[in-house]
Design an enzyme around this catalytic site. Sequence first.
Site, short mmCIF file in Angstrom:
data_model
loop_
_atom_site.label_atom_id
_atom_site.label_comp_id
_atom_site.label_asym_id
_atom_site.label_seq_id
_atom_site.Cartn_x
_atom_site.Cartn_y
_atom_site.Cartn_z
N CYS A 10 -2.82 1.78 5.74
CA CYS A 10 -3.17 3.18 5.94
C CYS A 10 -3.10 3.58 7.39
O CYS A 10 -2.81 2.78 8.28
CB CYS A 10 -4.59 3.45 5.41
SG CYS A 10 -5.84 2.42 6.17
N GLY A 36 1.07 5.39 4.86
CA GLY A 36 0.48 5.38 3.53
C GLY A 36 0.86 6.61 2.76
O GLY A 36 0.69 7.72 3.25
N ASN A 111 -8.55 1.21 8.34
CA ASN A 111 -7.20 0.63 8.31
C ASN A 111 -7.32 -0.86 8.55
O ASN A 111 -7.80 -1.28 9.60
CB ASN A 111 -6.32 1.27 9.39
CG ASN A 111 -4.95 0.62 9.48
OD1 ASN A 111 -4.46 0.04 8.52
ND2 ASN A 111 -4.32 0.73 10.64
N GLY A 112 -6.91 -1.66 7.58
CA GLY A 112 -6.98 -3.11 7.74
C GLY A 112 -7.40 -3.82 6.47
O GLY A 112 -7.36 -3.24 5.38
N TYR A 251 8.62 -3.02 12.08
CA TYR A 251 8.83 -2.08 10.97
C TYR A 251 7.83 -0.94 10.88
O TYR A 251 8.21 0.21 10.68
CB TYR A 251 8.83 -2.86 9.65
CG TYR A 251 8.97 -2.00 8.42
CD1 TYR A 251 10.17 -1.36 8.12
CD2 TYR A 251 7.89 -1.80 7.56
CE1 TYR A 251 10.30 -0.55 7.00
CE2 TYR A 251 8.02 -0.99 6.43
CZ TYR A 251 9.22 -0.37 6.16
OH TYR A 251 9.35 0.43 5.06
N CYS A 445 3.08 -14.00 9.62
CA CYS A 445 4.04 -13.79 8.55
C CYS A 445 5.32 -14.60 8.78
O CYS A 445 6.08 -14.86 7.85
CB CYS A 445 4.38 -12.32 8.38
SG CYS A 445 4.90 -11.50 9.90
#
Length: 466
Positions: A10, A36, A111-112, A251, A445
Amino acid sequence: MKFYRPTEECGIFGIFGHPEAANLTYLGLYALQHRGQESCGIVSSDGRSLSAHKSMGLVADVFGNQEIFRSLPGPAAIGHVRYSTTGDSVYKNVQPIMVDYSRGSIAVAHNGNLVNAQIIKDELEAWGSIFQTTMDTEIIIHLLATSKQNSLEDRIVDALSRVKGAYCLLFLTETRMVAARDPHGFRPLCLGKLGDSWVVASESCALDLIEAEFIREIEPGEIVVIDKNGLTSLSPLKKVEPAPCIFEFVYFARPDSYIFGQNVYEVRKEFGRQLAREHHVEADIVIPVPDSGVPAALGYAQEAGLPFELGLIRNHYVGRTFIEPQQSIRHFGVKIKLNPVRDILKDKRVVVIDDSIVRGTTSRKIVKMVRNAGAKEVHVRISSPPTSYPCYYGIDTPTRKELISSSHTIEEIRKYITADSLGYLSEEGLLQSVGTGSTPYCKACFSGSYPIKFPKLAAAPQLDLF
């Protein structure tokens, strides 16, 4: 077939001390829509009470009626755009969350992702707490309500000292707005001013839209309290090594934003330049997978001395849902979003630049699309290292078994997507491109090295914990 991209949970926006607070929050959320698309909401304060409007859908649709803003009075407001990573995509999970409790009213936008959410929720439910949503954000509300501290600031500190994970938070009461960022600083959060009003946003592009001045980024572990007396900065949380998410550069963030001390557009161009140094190939043109691949493709073309072309055109008017034919049009999910320019691609050796490969299915379809448009060769270059591990800090990524690079070599991936060659930006090249200096970015990641240990660490890389 789903056109898969990792998705951010978000974006948040808040303003304090402006007569058109709700209207400006709407514009801020509009600028943050890329973070979002499932739902959005605004809560405002007139100094005496809080008012809310929120719903499923895009910002322009949810707030399309000007009359809505008459129901959101006051000089302070916070807003939220959501993509669910924790909790279902249903109305009850639309943020900001607003509650009345013994000390008044409070709204929270988050957010998170909290990695110890389930443990704390089990404890709270054992003591009688009743949860209305399935979001980890509600845990923070319960911790605030049950805190024995007197001041709002101390109750927030008390609550945040219990949780672990990634969070950028905005709290709004009748008289105050409070912003908080987790000690690792996983997600971006910035501070701005519009005249005498203070503004907080996930990204600086939201400040640009309302013509607010960018002041600075809110520091990891910092809590900012804003009221009629101005701004107070606190740093009460335990200091840890910062770990801002490097995938924000790859991204998520808008290219016109300034995050973690750098311009996103310039960083992405440098990804492309470094990618050209590491994986040069004899070719005729360079094309991006729009829109996120554009800056890296520009950098690659400049470094390689090749023409940059828009060989794939994106349809910007695709809705969130559409009726997909069963068999009549193959690869419909990609074709409705991207279309090749045949005259540009025909008889060319083409370098296709994208930001990442997740499952590999979309890349495979894009390669076939470019080849079917007449390209002689298709060379795929990715402006990040292989994504081999899921994120637990606010990004919706598949489980590890669904990530193609977790179980396949680069050569196996190349064969699967049917490219003539495939090259990823190295981890060293990635870090060199962002000019890390002493900043140790979170790159879990890519590496599987998670900055925050999980309650079930052994299971974390393989399972969706939440």
